[in-house]
Design an enzyme around this catalytic site. Structure first.
Site, PDB file in Angstrom:
ATOM      1  N   TYR A 163       0.830  -1.211   0.000  1.00 16.72           N
ATOM      2  CA  TYR A 163       0.000   0.000   0.000  1.00 16.72           C
ATOM      3  C   TYR A 163       0.865   1.262   0.000  1.00 16.72           C
ATOM      4  O   TYR A 163       0.614   2.212  -0.753  1.00 16.72           O
ATOM      5  CB  TYR A 163      -0.916  -0.041   1.215  1.00 16.72           C
ATOM      6  N   LYS A 185       0.943   4.114  -2.911  1.00 14.12           N
ATOM      7  CA  LYS A 185       0.577   5.492  -2.615  1.00 14.12           C
ATOM      8  C   LYS A 185       1.730   6.464  -2.882  1.00 14.12           C
ATOM      9  O   LYS A 185       1.507   7.619  -3.263  1.00 14.12           O
ATOM     10  CB  LYS A 185       0.095   5.609  -1.166  1.00 14.12           C
TER      11      LYS A 185
END
Length: 307
Positions: free
Chosen positions: A177, A181
């Site tokens: 993640y 991002k």
């Protein structure tokens, strides 16, 4: 008095729940016409027993909610991490409303693991939905806006991407993640530089809010208060997203904003710190000694989320 987004057509991915839903309702309240995208999958990206594409799907329910309040909205349930799904998303806006003004990339899910337990499929799946799921809608929207400029119609187009504090500072247990991002921030900077000539502004937000992805991972900080201002309500983030997606944000591009509760912060990213140059090659020991001296002059690094 006209609303901030009167006449604008806004596409929002992952708009069936959480932040995306809050953004969609906020845009509609400011006069925008919406394409509400959501694949309707579970928190980990897998399909459950719920209705994912029909009248009871998350995207359909948000579109219905907007129409019931007097706004305009249509549902899109395609997978925006595929070329056809992303193309059909942009096509839906153009075929329904005849134009596209703002793209808000928000879709995503989590498959949290510590690095030693993170397998390839879970890494690829999260990179796919977050990073590729930003790139493909952006690529098809940009192609449309470029065509508009070539036809003599310069848009006031806006892109709002969704990064995270995990992408800016890292987050323990979220290597996939965090990497996705962080990639979204870099993609935003490239989009801002490349698409300016076509009348496109691109910015990113790093929101902190209570969603399916955060309410369990950060349960203590995300809990709603019994009374008073709900700092972590997703609706707190949406006003900035609406402004960034409106013509009122003219001149603002290539920026990253952190948004939490009533606080908005301009993030300033990597900047050169202490430096030294000997004018020739270092030995490993000399390079290490120089690095130690520079670190003594430098500020402390940002805290890693969850550390």
């Amino acid at each position: 008095m006209s609303a901030l987004c009167d006449g604008r057509v806004v596409v929002i991915t992952g708009a069936g729940r959480g932040l995306g839903r809050a953004h969609a309702l906020a845009y509609a309240a400011e006069g925008a016409r919406l394409v509400v995208n959501d694949l309707g999958v579970g928190l980990d990206g897998t399909s459950g027993a719920q209705d994912t594409t029909g009248p009871g799907s998350p995207a359909a329910l948000v579109a219905q909610e907007i129409r019931a309040a007097g706004g305009e909205a249509v549902q899109h349930s395609g997978d925006i991490a595929t070329t056809e799904g992303a193309a059909s998303l942009i096509r839906t806006a153009l075929e329904t409303y005849g134009r596209l003004d703002t793209l808000v990339n928000n879709a995503g899910f989590l498959r949290d693991r510590m690095l030693v337990n993170l397998d390839e499929d879970d890494f690829d799946a999260v990179i796919r939905v977050h990073l590729k799921g930003h790139f493909l809608p952006l690529r098809h929207a940009a192609a449309h806006w470029r065509a508009e400029v070539k036809a003599g119609r310069r848009p006031e187009a806006r892109v709002v991407n969704t990064s995270s504090g995990a992408g800016l500072l890292g987050s323990v247990g979220q290597g996939n993640y965090s990497a996705a991002k962080a990639g979204i921030v870099a993609l935003t900077l490239v989009a801002a530089a490349e698409l300016h000539r076509y009348g496109v502004q691109a910015n990113a937000i790093a929101p902190a809010a209570r969603t399916r992805m955060t309410e369990h991972t950060f349960a203590d900080t995300m809990a709603a208060p019994d009374s008073g201002f709900d700092t972590m309500a997703p609706e707190n983030v949406s006003p900035l997203v609406v402004w960034l997606g409106s013509a009122a944000s003219a001149g603002v591009t290539g920026r990253v904003f952190e948004a939490e509760g009533g606080r908005i912060t301009v993030m300033e990213g990597w900047r050169p710190g202490p430096s030294t140059d000997r004018g020739g090659r270092w030995s490993p020991a000399e390079a290490g000694e120089a690095a130690r001296k520079l670190l003594a002059e430098a500020g402390e690094p940002g805290a890693v989320y969850g550390a």
